[in-house]
Design a protein around this motif. Structure first.
Motif, mmCIF file in Angstrom:
data_model
loop_
_atom_site.group_PDB
_atom_site.id
_atom_site.type_symbol
_atom_site.label_atom_id
_atom_site.label_comp_id
_atom_site.label_asym_id
_atom_site.label_seq_id
_atom_site.Cartn_x
_atom_site.Cartn_y
_atom_site.Cartn_z
ATOM 1 N N TYR A 197 0.862 -1.183 0.000
ATOM 2 C CA TYR A 197 0.000 0.000 0.000
ATOM 3 C C TYR A 197 0.905 1.242 0.000
ATOM 4 O O TYR A 197 1.756 1.395 0.879
ATOM 5 C CB TYR A 197 -0.905 0.035 1.227
ATOM 6 C CG TYR A 197 -2.010 1.071 1.122
ATOM 7 C CD1 TYR A 197 -3.298 0.698 0.763
ATOM 8 C CD2 TYR A 197 -1.760 2.415 1.353
ATOM 9 C CE1 TYR A 197 -4.308 1.636 0.633
ATOM 10 C CE2 TYR A 197 -2.758 3.366 1.221
ATOM 11 C CZ TYR A 197 -4.034 2.967 0.869
ATOM 12 O OH TYR A 197 -5.036 3.909 0.740
ATOM 13 N N ILE A 198 0.717 2.118 -0.996
ATOM 14 C CA ILE A 198 1.529 3.323 -1.103
ATOM 15 C C ILE A 198 0.600 4.535 -1.144
ATOM 16 O O ILE A 198 -0.272 4.640 -2.012
ATOM 17 C CB ILE A 198 2.425 3.290 -2.354
ATOM 18 C CG1 ILE A 198 3.310 2.028 -2.333
ATOM 19 C CG2 ILE A 198 3.289 4.543 -2.429
ATOM 20 C CD1 ILE A 198 4.190 1.868 -3.550
ATOM 21 N N GLU A 199 0.790 5.435 -0.193
ATOM 22 C CA GLU A 199 -0.068 6.611 -0.084
ATOM 23 C C GLU A 199 0.367 7.712 -1.055
ATOM 24 O O GLU A 199 1.434 7.649 -1.667
ATOM 25 C CB GLU A 199 -0.072 7.120 1.353
ATOM 26 C CG GLU A 199 -0.683 6.133 2.343
ATOM 27 C CD GLU A 199 -0.756 6.694 3.753
ATOM 28 O OE1 GLU A 199 -0.517 7.905 3.945
ATOM 29 O OE2 GLU A 199 -1.052 5.912 4.680
ATOM 30 N N SER A 215 3.854 -1.017 3.748
ATOM 31 C CA SER A 215 3.059 0.206 3.663
ATOM 32 C C SER A 215 4.002 1.407 3.652
ATOM 33 O O SER A 215 4.902 1.489 4.493
ATOM 34 C CB SER A 215 2.102 0.305 4.862
ATOM 35 O OG SER A 215 1.505 1.586 4.931
ATOM 36 N N ILE A 216 3.771 2.326 2.706
ATOM 37 C CA ILE A 216 4.573 3.549 2.613
ATOM 38 C C ILE A 216 3.629 4.739 2.793
ATOM 39 O O ILE A 216 2.677 4.919 2.025
ATOM 40 C CB ILE A 216 5.291 3.678 1.253
ATOM 41 C CG1 ILE A 216 6.018 2.362 0.885
ATOM 42 C CG2 ILE A 216 6.252 4.863 1.268
ATOM 43 C CD1 ILE A 216 7.193 2.048 1.749
ATOM 44 N N GLY A 217 3.885 5.570 3.807
ATOM 45 C CA GLY A 217 3.024 6.696 4.115
ATOM 46 C C GLY A 217 3.213 7.868 3.174
ATOM 47 O O GLY A 217 4.240 8.002 2.494
ATOM 48 N N THR A 233 6.502 -1.049 7.780
ATOM 49 C CA THR A 233 5.662 0.146 7.647
ATOM 50 C C THR A 233 6.543 1.380 7.742
ATOM 51 O O THR A 233 7.264 1.556 8.735
ATOM 52 C CB THR A 233 4.586 0.192 8.753
ATOM 53 O OG1 THR A 233 3.607 -0.829 8.513
ATOM 54 C CG2 THR A 233 3.884 1.551 8.783
ATOM 55 N N ILE A 234 6.501 2.189 6.708
ATOM 56 C CA ILE A 234 7.184 3.481 6.712
ATOM 57 C C ILE A 234 6.093 4.546 6.739
ATOM 58 O O ILE A 234 5.270 4.625 5.826
ATOM 59 C CB ILE A 234 8.079 3.640 5.473
ATOM 60 C CG1 ILE A 234 9.187 2.572 5.493
ATOM 61 C CG2 ILE A 234 8.687 5.035 5.412
ATOM 62 C CD1 ILE A 234 9.943 2.434 4.200
ATOM 63 N N SER A 235 6.061 5.335 7.787
ATOM 64 C CA SER A 235 4.960 6.275 7.985
ATOM 65 C C SER A 235 5.121 7.516 7.122
ATOM 66 O O SER A 235 5.984 7.578 6.243
ATOM 67 C CB SER A 235 4.856 6.641 9.464
ATOM 68 O OG SER A 235 4.702 5.484 10.252
ATOM 69 N N THR A 236 4.333 8.528 7.386
ATOM 70 C CA THR A 236 4.282 9.729 6.565
ATOM 71 C C THR A 236 5.536 10.588 6.720
ATOM 72 O O THR A 236 6.149 10.656 7.778
ATOM 73 C CB THR A 236 3.054 10.570 6.935
ATOM 74 O OG1 THR A 236 3.110 10.883 8.334
ATOM 75 C CG2 THR A 236 1.777 9.799 6.674
ATOM 76 N N PHE A 237 5.920 11.253 5.629
ATOM 77 C CA PHE A 237 7.005 12.240 5.602
ATOM 78 C C PHE A 237 8.346 11.672 6.067
ATOM 79 O O PHE A 237 9.130 12.363 6.713
ATOM 80 C CB PHE A 237 6.642 13.464 6.452
ATOM 81 C CG PHE A 237 5.407 14.183 5.987
ATOM 82 C CD1 PHE A 237 5.484 15.109 4.958
ATOM 83 C CD2 PHE A 237 4.183 13.925 6.573
ATOM 84 C CE1 PHE A 237 4.338 15.776 4.523
ATOM 85 C CE2 PHE A 237 3.033 14.579 6.148
ATOM 86 C CZ PHE A 237 3.103 15.504 5.119
ATOM 87 N N ILE A 249 8.698 2.459 11.033
ATOM 88 C CA ILE A 249 9.316 3.779 11.169
ATOM 89 C C ILE A 249 8.192 4.802 11.285
ATOM 90 O O ILE A 249 7.374 4.947 10.370
ATOM 91 C CB ILE A 249 10.223 4.093 9.974
ATOM 92 C CG1 ILE A 249 11.322 3.024 9.843
ATOM 93 C CG2 ILE A 249 10.840 5.478 10.119
ATOM 94 C CD1 ILE A 249 12.231 3.221 8.643
ATOM 95 N N PHE A 250 8.141 5.507 12.411
ATOM 96 C CA PHE A 250 7.105 6.502 12.628
ATOM 97 C C PHE A 250 7.375 7.743 11.767
ATOM 98 O O PHE A 250 8.452 7.906 11.185
ATOM 99 C CB PHE A 250 7.030 6.890 14.099
ATOM 100 C CG PHE A 250 6.406 5.836 14.985
ATOM 101 C CD1 PHE A 250 6.410 4.499 14.643
ATOM 102 C CD2 PHE A 250 5.796 6.190 16.183
ATOM 103 C CE1 PHE A 250 5.846 3.534 15.455
ATOM 104 C CE2 PHE A 250 5.218 5.237 17.011
ATOM 105 C CZ PHE A 250 5.245 3.904 16.649
ATOM 106 N N SER A 251 6.406 8.659 11.726
ATOM 107 C CA SER A 251 6.443 9.823 10.842
ATOM 108 C C SER A 251 7.656 10.720 11.086
ATOM 109 O O SER A 251 8.144 10.840 12.207
ATOM 110 C CB SER A 251 5.168 10.651 11.016
ATOM 111 O OG SER A 251 4.023 9.905 10.660
#
Length: 395
Positions: A197-199, A215-217, A233-237, A249-251
């Motif tokens: 899933y890629i945002e 998942s890529i934020g 999971t790679i979060s946003t920004f 990895i959190f945002s």
């Protein structure tokens, strides 16, 4: 009906990740715990009950009691069975998993009674047989692959994926969901082993390979030749590169350069310098010991693969080496030759050779500079949280 999430006893067990946030803000899979509950419930959570020093940032309102509430322990991952029971609850009925309370319904409840509602006052107790319970920080990467797959099925149902422009190699397209405005060229997306899933707004540079489930934020950047393995999971920004395996990895955190990160969790605003490597397996293949904040000692756990847990605002210099099952606190600056200590208290500067506590004005100055680079304000609330933690011992 007002849905309220609260921090149970798990909050202390989840240090250092929860030193700067309630349990509801932990991210794994596609969502934070709070976001996932809201999606399953179908409405916004009314409030989050957390520690007093975190409340001003994360709680919506201050009050001494709540009315017409369904109180939910943030550390549990919702599923279909749990939600079905949740909506059937009547006054003074609760849901348990083994001896742990997941939720209960109450007409009126004082705030101070939330964590001590006696069992004999329940009219009826329902038990769920299976549920994922996030009790320790390593539970985040242990369960991330399972949760990510469930989130993908739940969230993408009935939705249409965007197409990826450019010359790319796509394997199992039906298990890949793309939001709009993704930039990628000459990359490999392989969803044979799990969904991807890629945002929106993500940029994936040439030569990168992603093997699901991943998942890529939104607005994250994958550098040239990034190798992202399943359970990640790679979060946003975020800005990432090198080799990442089964990690969260959190945002706003960076692992931009080459180096290995596996079976690990990085909080927000972390930065791993070029060539930083994290060992996720002992040379003798034995189960690991890990720092226990409550007992202030290393304790054995039933895990063989364990990299690192790093709290918010911590950083490593170039070529830093982290040993298996390392715990890094909040706002640390780590450097030096050889392996760093396997437990680093918060706000420390240095490594295995010597270390000292960072002056608080320097802690704030560094956080402000890093956040301003991403056009995010280092608020008074952020400062107050760090200041509260700074004056605690042994964190």
């Amino acid at each position: 009906m007002n849905f309220i999430l609260y921090d149970g006893v798990e909050w202390k067990k989840l240090f250092p990740i929860t030193l700067t946030r309630p349990v509801s803000e932990i991210r794994l899979g596609l969502f934070t715990m709070k976001e996932r509950w809201e999606k399953y419930i179908g409405k916004n959570v009314e409030d989050v009950i957390t520690q007093s020093f975190l409340s001003k940032k994360y709680s919506k309102k201050e009050c001494s009691f709540f009315e017409d509430i369904l109180l939910i322990n943030s550390s549990f991952i919702p599923n279909e069975e749990l939600i079905q029971i949740l909506f059937s609850l009547k006054e003074n009925e609760g849901i348990f998993f083994e001896k742990e309370m997941i939720a209960f319904k109450k007409k009126i409840l004082k705030k101070e009674d939330i964590l001590s509602f006696p069992l004999e006052k329940y009219k009826k107790i329902y038990y769920v047989k299976q549920v994922i319970h996030i009790q320790y920080p390593w539970d985040i990467f242990i369960n991330n692959e399972i949760v990510l797959k469930k989130d993908f099925m739940f969230f993408t149902k009935g939705k249409k994926s965007f197409s990826l422009e450019g010359k790319n190699h796509i394997i199992c397209k039906e298990k890949i969901f793309l939001e709009e405005n993704i930039k990628a060229n000459n990359v490999v997306l392989n969803a044979q082993l799990g969904p991807i899933y890629i945002e929106k707004g993500v940029k994936i540079m040439e030569g990168s390979v992603i093997i699901g489930p991943v998942s890529i934020g939104r607005n994250s950047i994958l550098n040239i030749g990034s190798k992202i393995y399943g359970g990640t999971t790679i979060s946003t920004f975020c800005k990432v590169g090198g080799e990442i395996f089964n990690s969260v990895i959190f945002s706003y955190s960076n692992k931009v350069h080459d180096g290995f990160l596996g079976n690990s969790v990085l909080g927000e605003w972390c930065n791993l310098g070029a060539g930083t490597n994290v060992s996720n397996l002992r040379n003798d293949y034995q189960k690991v010991t890990v720092w226990n904040y409550e007992k202030k000692d290393f304790m054995p756990i039933n895990l063989q693969f364990f990299g690192m847990i790093m709290g918010d605002h911590s950083r490593s210099a170039i070529n830093t080496q982290f040993n298996t099952a390392t715990i890094v606190g909040v706002s640390d600056s780590i450097f030096g030759y050889g392996f760093s200590p396997r437990y680093i208290p918060s706000f420390f500067l240095g490594g295995i050779q010597r270390s000292k506590k960072i002056p608080f004005n320097q802690v704030c100055g560094t956080a402000e500079i890093m956040m301003n680079r991403r056009n995010v304000n280092f608020s008074v609330l952020d400062k107050n949280i760090l200041e509260y933690l700074y004056h605690l011992l042994d964190i």
